[in-house]
Scaffold this motif. Structure first.
Motif, PDB file in Angstrom:
ATOM      1  N   VAL A 175       0.836  -1.198   0.000  1.00  0.00           N
ATOM      2  CA  VAL A 175       0.000   0.000   0.000  1.00  0.00           C
ATOM      3  C   VAL A 175       0.873   1.251   0.000  1.00  0.00           C
ATOM      4  CG1 VAL A 175      -1.730   1.338   1.276  1.00  0.00           C
ATOM      5  CG2 VAL A 175      -1.905  -1.160   1.193  1.00  0.00           C
ATOM      6  N   ILE A 176       0.511   2.188  -0.848  1.00  0.00           N
ATOM      7  CA  ILE A 176       1.187   3.486  -0.880  1.00  0.00           C
ATOM      8  C   ILE A 176       0.183   4.532  -0.420  1.00  0.00           C
ATOM      9  CG2 ILE A 176       2.297   5.185  -2.357  1.00  0.00           C
ATOM     10  CD1 ILE A 176       2.912   2.702  -4.208  1.00  0.00           C
ATOM     11  N   MET A 177       0.544   5.257   0.617  1.00  0.00           N
ATOM     12  CA  MET A 177      -0.333   6.318   1.119  1.00  0.00           C
ATOM     13  C   MET A 177       0.125   7.632   0.515  1.00  0.00           C
ATOM     14  SD  MET A 177      -2.540   5.360   3.566  1.00  0.00           S
ATOM     15  CE  MET A 177      -2.697   6.627   4.764  1.00  0.00           C
ATOM     16  N   SER A 178      -0.783   8.299  -0.155  1.00  0.00           N
ATOM     17  CA  SER A 178      -0.474   9.601  -0.722  1.00  0.00           C
ATOM     18  C   SER A 178      -0.925  10.674   0.261  1.00  0.00           C
ATOM     19  CB  SER A 178      -1.206   9.742  -2.048  1.00  0.00           C
ATOM     20  OG  SER A 178      -1.160  11.076  -2.467  1.00  0.00           O
ATOM     21  N   CYS A 179       0.050  11.260   0.937  1.00  0.00           N
ATOM     22  CA  CYS A 179      -0.258  12.201   2.012  1.00  0.00           C
ATOM     23  C   CYS A 179       0.177  13.599   1.633  1.00  0.00           C
ATOM     24  CB  CYS A 179       0.503  11.844   3.278  1.00  0.00           C
ATOM     25  SG  CYS A 179       0.135  10.227   3.910  1.00  0.00           S
ATOM     26  N   GLY A 180      -0.309  14.540   2.388  1.00  0.00           N
ATOM     27  CA  GLY A 180       0.157  15.902   2.285  1.00  0.00           C
ATOM     28  C   GLY A 180      -0.037  16.482   3.659  1.00  0.00           C
ATOM     29  N   PHE A 181      -1.272  16.893   3.883  1.00  0.00           N
ATOM     30  CA  PHE A 181      -1.656  17.495   5.147  1.00  0.00           C
ATOM     31  C   PHE A 181      -1.358  16.573   6.341  1.00  0.00           C
ATOM     32  CE2 PHE A 181      -5.202  18.456   8.155  1.00  0.00           C
ATOM     33  CZ  PHE A 181      -4.819  19.750   8.444  1.00  0.00           C
ATOM     34  N   LEU A 182      -0.613  17.065   7.323  1.00  0.00           N
ATOM     35  CA  LEU A 182      -0.323  16.324   8.558  1.00  0.00           C
ATOM     36  C   LEU A 182       0.247  14.917   8.304  1.00  0.00           C
ATOM     37  CD1 LEU A 182      -3.466  17.262  10.735  1.00  0.00           C
ATOM     38  CD2 LEU A 182      -1.211  18.289  10.856  1.00  0.00           C
TER      39      LEU A 182
END
Ligand code: GDD
Ligand code: MG
Length: 368
Positions: free
Chosen positions: A49-56
């Motif tokens: 799984v790849i989590m695409s994050c930005g905020f926090l």
């Protein structure tokens, strides 16, 4: 199989729950919300799984780590600034396999991804969207589908006049061939998969799979509560739902608790419930919650460490971690109290009030 989860939104509609923790790790019943998504994905053969994050993003990483606690390999991509759902996909390109699932990170569902994949292969699609019927499509991406399952139209957040003939919407679960990314705006550009990518894929390999089963976008307080109730009542297939059913719909910590607890309810370790208090049904108490004499809590979530005063009544509300509510208060009507909020005695909070982390209300400050 691989999955890319979009989890970079700010979760504004779920504030103040998402003021300090990002939406994917907001606690839901007994684990961070995204844990349900991992369970579901694993059940359909996803182990990467790849989590695409930005905020926090750091908050997400701190809670989920490398995924080993969930039995998956978990990696993160972090946008320097929000790039939109399309931009986030393009930004993750280097890590992506030839074929992968892509998910909106705020959906609680048990739809059959394996059947969706089978249809994807049968039609030779470049992208297959899961579709689900809802009462009011205007808050979602409306999809018109042809008899051969190809998508004829994709309309994000349609006007009321545009939705008369169908209630099928984009469920936020896609199967994608990596080649789709070749036609997208270059990495680093802001774009929307719903507004820029899918509409242009119509007639170029975009198909829809009509899913059945449970589906809910948990992104508002009302839907967060609905998701809680549905997990507790077993309307969506989850591990905790199965354990609850085995336990007669009441999960209590070892050693039990005093006070009346009506099913369904999940009471975590370290809770103290006064003997004359009444809890449930449809209640979750996080770890170490304390409930005072004669208090009543129903249809609500009380997160870790919160304290509820004597004879206070809570109904249909979300009480954040470490909140302290005084005596004889009434809290109902989808109220959300942020972490550490203090509410003095004799307050009445209702009608969707949201109080932000750290705020203190004196005794008798609010009445209706
Ligand atoms: N990495 C990243 N970067 N993720 C983002 C960004 C971004 O700039 N913007 C949004 N996301 C993530 C959100 O965290 C969420 O998990 C997902 O993308 C969808 O964003 P929402 O803001 O929740 O969109 P929505 O609920 O209004 O609409 C979407 O979901 C509906 C189903 O729940 C659309 O995909 C609709 O078409 C769909 O019907
Ligand atoms: Mg959403």
């Amino acid at each position: 199989m691989q999955a890319l989860i979009l989890a970079g939104g700010q979760g504004t509609r779920l504030r103040p729950l998402t003021s300090q923790v990002p939406k994917p790790v907001v606690p839901l019943v007994e684990q961070p919300f995204i844990g349900y998504m991992f369970e579901w994905l694993r059940g359909h053969g996803v182990d990467d799984v790849i989590m695409s994050c930005g905020f926090l993003a750091d908050g997400v990483r701190a809670v989920l780590g490398d995924g080993s606690g969930f039995g998956i390999r978990l990696r993160y991509v972090e946008e320097p600034e929000p790039l939109g759902t399309g931009g986030a996909l393009k930004f993750a390109e280097e890590l992506l396999d030839e074929r992968f699932f892509m998910l909106n990170g705020d959906v609680l569902t048990d739809i059959d991804l394996t059947a969706q994949l089978a249809q994807h292969e049968r039609t030779g699609a470049r992208a297959t969207l899961a579709l689900i019927g809802v009462d009011d499509p205007s808050a979602y991406g409306l999809v018109r589908r042809r008899p051969d399952h190809s998508v004829g139209e994709f309309l994000e957040k349609p006007g009321a006049d545009q939705v008369l003939d169908t209630n099928l919407i984009n469920a936020g679960a896609y199967i994608m061939e990596r080649e789709v990314l070749a036609d997208m705006a270059p990495a680093g550009t802001n774009s929307s998969i719903e507004r820029d990518v899918f509409p242009r894929l119509v007639d170029h390999g975009l198909f829809g799979y009509e899913a059945t089963g449970y589906w809910l976008d948990i992104g508002t307080p009302r839907r967060y509560l609905q998701g809680t109730y549905d997990i507790l009542e077993g309307k969506v297939i989850t591990n905790v739902g199965a354990r609850l059913a085995d336990a007669g719909m009441r999960l209590l910590p070892n050693g039990g608790v005093q006070g009346r607890v009506a099913a369904p309810a999940l009471i975590s370790e370290g809770c103290q419930i006064a003997p004359s208090a009444s809890i449930g049904g449809r209640v979750v108490l996080g770890r170490g919650v304390r409930i005072g004499a004669g208090a009543r809590v129903e249809d609500s979530v009380v997160l870790e460490g919160a304290v509820i005063g004597a004879r206070t009544q809570i109904r249909g509300a979300i009480i954040g971690p470490d909140v302290v509510i005084g005596d004889r208060c009434h809290v109902d009507g989808e109220v959300v109290l942020g972490a550490g909020v203090r509410v003095g005695n004799d307050n009445v909070l209702t009608a969707g009030a949201r109080i932000f982390p750290g705020v203190s209300l004196p005794d008798g400050a609010i009445k209706f």
